[in-house]
Structures are given as C-alpha cells and as structure tokens.
Design an enzyme around this catalytic site. Structure first.
Site, PDB file in Angstrom:
ATOM      1  N   HIS A 116       0.844  -1.190   0.000  1.00 42.51           N
ATOM      2  CA  HIS A 116       0.000   0.000   0.000  1.00 42.51           C
ATOM      3  C   HIS A 116       0.880   1.241   0.000  1.00 42.51           C
ATOM      4  O   HIS A 116       1.991   1.222   0.525  1.00 42.51           O
ATOM      5  CB  HIS A 116      -0.929  -0.013   1.213  1.00 42.51           C
ATOM      6  CG  HIS A 116      -2.133  -0.879   1.006  1.00 42.51           C
ATOM      7  ND1 HIS A 116      -3.209  -0.879   1.855  1.00 42.51           N
ATOM      8  CD2 HIS A 116      -2.428  -1.755   0.010  1.00 42.51           C
ATOM      9  CE1 HIS A 116      -4.121  -1.726   1.408  1.00 42.51           C
ATOM     10  NE2 HIS A 116      -3.677  -2.279   0.291  1.00 42.51           N
ATOM     11  N   GLU A 150       0.940   3.979   1.544  1.00 42.03           N
ATOM     12  CA  GLU A 150       1.367   4.573   2.819  1.00 42.03           C
ATOM     13  C   GLU A 150       2.648   3.901   3.328  1.00 42.03           C
ATOM     14  O   GLU A 150       3.559   4.567   3.826  1.00 42.03           O
ATOM     15  CB  GLU A 150       0.272   4.435   3.876  1.00 42.03           C
ATOM     16  CG  GLU A 150      -1.006   5.202   3.554  1.00 42.03           C
ATOM     17  CD  GLU A 150      -2.006   4.379   2.749  1.00 42.03           C
ATOM     18  OE1 GLU A 150      -1.589   3.378   2.107  1.00 42.03           O
ATOM     19  OE2 GLU A 150      -3.200   4.728   2.733  1.00 42.03           O
ATOM     20  N   CYS A 192      -2.544  -0.310   7.460  1.00 42.00           N
ATOM     21  CA  CYS A 192      -1.647   0.845   7.305  1.00 42.00           C
ATOM     22  C   CYS A 192      -1.856   1.840   8.439  1.00 42.00           C
ATOM     23  O   CYS A 192      -0.899   2.409   8.963  1.00 42.00           O
ATOM     24  CB  CYS A 192      -1.888   1.530   5.962  1.00 42.00           C
ATOM     25  SG  CYS A 192      -1.321   0.580   4.540  1.00 42.00           S
ATOM     26  N   CYS A 231      -6.115   1.949   4.870  1.00 39.72           N
ATOM     27  CA  CYS A 231      -6.765   0.743   5.363  1.00 39.72           C
ATOM     28  C   CYS A 231      -6.360   0.554   6.823  1.00 39.72           C
ATOM     29  O   CYS A 231      -5.471   1.239   7.328  1.00 39.72           O
ATOM     30  CB  CYS A 231      -6.349  -0.470   4.527  1.00 39.72           C
ATOM     31  SG  CYS A 231      -4.674  -1.059   4.865  1.00 39.72           S
TER      32      CYS A 231
HETATM   33 ZN   LIG Z   1      -3.180   0.038   3.524  1.00 38.27          ZN
END
Ligand SMILES: [Zn+2]
Length: 209
Positions: free
Chosen positions: A59, A61, A101, A98
């Site tokens: 992801h 992040e 993260c 999410c």
């Molecule tokens: Zn995430």
DNA sequence: ATTTTCAAT
C-alpha cells in the site's frame, strides 16, 4: 536508491484518481502526493515534494514509510550528538488508509515525536460499516497525534498547483466536489468523535440508570 | 445514480 517519481502528475491522472465521487469504479490504484518540510530550519522554504503510487503488495502509505530515510535525512538521528531532525510531513491521498496501514502508521508515529504527519484524503476507504476496522484505524491515527482530514476545494487546488503538470491551466472543480467533500468531512467527523453511545452509557451509569 | 474501495474487504 533512485530519486522518487518527482515528475509531476498529468492533469488527467490527478483528476481521475482524486475525484471524490462515490462511483469511483475501477481505479485499482491509490496515489499519495507529499510535501516534506524540515522544521526549525533556518532555510524554512526548503521542502521536498512528489507523489507515489501503490505497488503490488505494498500500500502506498507503507511505500512512503520505506522512503522516509531518503525524504527525511537524519530523522533517526544525525551528527555526533545523534539529534533527531524534525520534519513536518503532509500528504494527500486518494483513499484514506486501510486499517493495517493506519495501525502501522500510528505505531510508527508514536515512536517518532520529531515527525509530524498530516493526512488529507479525497475518499474514505471502507468506512461504511459502523464497526469497520478502517474506522477504528482512523481513530487510532488520531490518538497517535496524526491529523486526518477530508480534502476540500482548497486542498485539491493546492495539489493541482503543486503536484500537477498544469501547463497554465487553472484548476477546474468537477461536479459535486464541494458537496462530496462536505458529506465525507461530516462522515469523518462522526467517525473520529469519541463514541456518543459510550459517553451516554457512562453518563447513565453515573446517574445509576 | 441503487454507484466504489491500493493485487482487493
Ligand atoms: Zn493500507
């Protein structure tokens, strides 16, 4: 390590990914535009900026965190005295984080008081269910001192000015930008409120009801 | 719009 994708976003890509509409079908990608400023620096104008896109299995992040050493030299300590250099990080993400993260970021930021993180998001990721993990993740970030805000017109405008190859073209808001931003801001505000239910329950308990 | 959601919930 190569310098990050410091090229500017195309206008089309920015609009496509940051549009805060509800029917955002088929994007399958998340973008993160960032500005990193060194705090307490005599040269307060110096900052680094750019954008990232999630890679498969990572992801965006967490991808950003993996670049921190490059973006924030000395944030773990520099010089002979090992003083940690302080930075202010602001990022604009097409989706809110999410839960995974959010929790990783929260833990990380709690351990890094020399870093300040402000997150602006265009859309809220999986926050429809009252008890969603994503909602809890956002509260976790807040508790870790990370500011999470829904992007408004001025934020889209700033991103356009800063991260987009705009070729003199002025930012033009899409239909519903303001209404969607307002709706999502309210939603986020409700998510970040300490649970009213629990407060009420505590109140009733105090009153012996 | 009954809209969707980072190789994904
Ligand atoms: Zn995430």
């Amino acid at each position: 390590m190569s310098k990050l994708d410091s090229v500017l976003l195309t206008q089309r890509k920015f609009i496509y990914h940051y549009k805060n509409v509800r029917w955002a079908r088929g994007r399958n990608e998340t973008y993160l535009c960032f500005v990193v400023k060194r705090r307490n620096s005599p040269d307060s104008l110096s900052f680094d900026f750019g954008h990232l896109r999630n890679r498969s299995g990572c992801h965006v992040e967490l991808l950003f965190l993996s670049y921190l050493g490059v973006l924030c030299p000395g944030f773990l300590g520099s010089g002979v005295d090992g003083v940690r250099v302080a930075y202010a990080i602001t990022w604009f993400c097409s989706w809110s984080p999410c839960s995974n993260c959010a929790h990783r970021l929260s833990r990380f930021m709690s351990q890094m008081p020399n870093l300040r993180l402000r997150i602006f998001v265009s859309r809220l990721y999986f926050c429809d269910q009252e008890d969603s993990q994503e909602r809890e993740g956002l509260r976790c970030l807040q508790r870790a001192g990370v500011q999470v805000t829904v992007m408004t017109y001025k934020d889209f405008f700033y991103c356009w000015q800063t991260f987009v190859a705009r070729n003199q073209r002025a930012f033009k808001a899409w239909d519903g930008l303001h209404q969607n931003s307002t709706r999502l801001s309210r939603k986020l505000h409700r998510i970040l409120q300490p649970s009213e239910c629990e407060d009420l329950r505590d109140g009733f308990a105090l009153l012996g009801l």
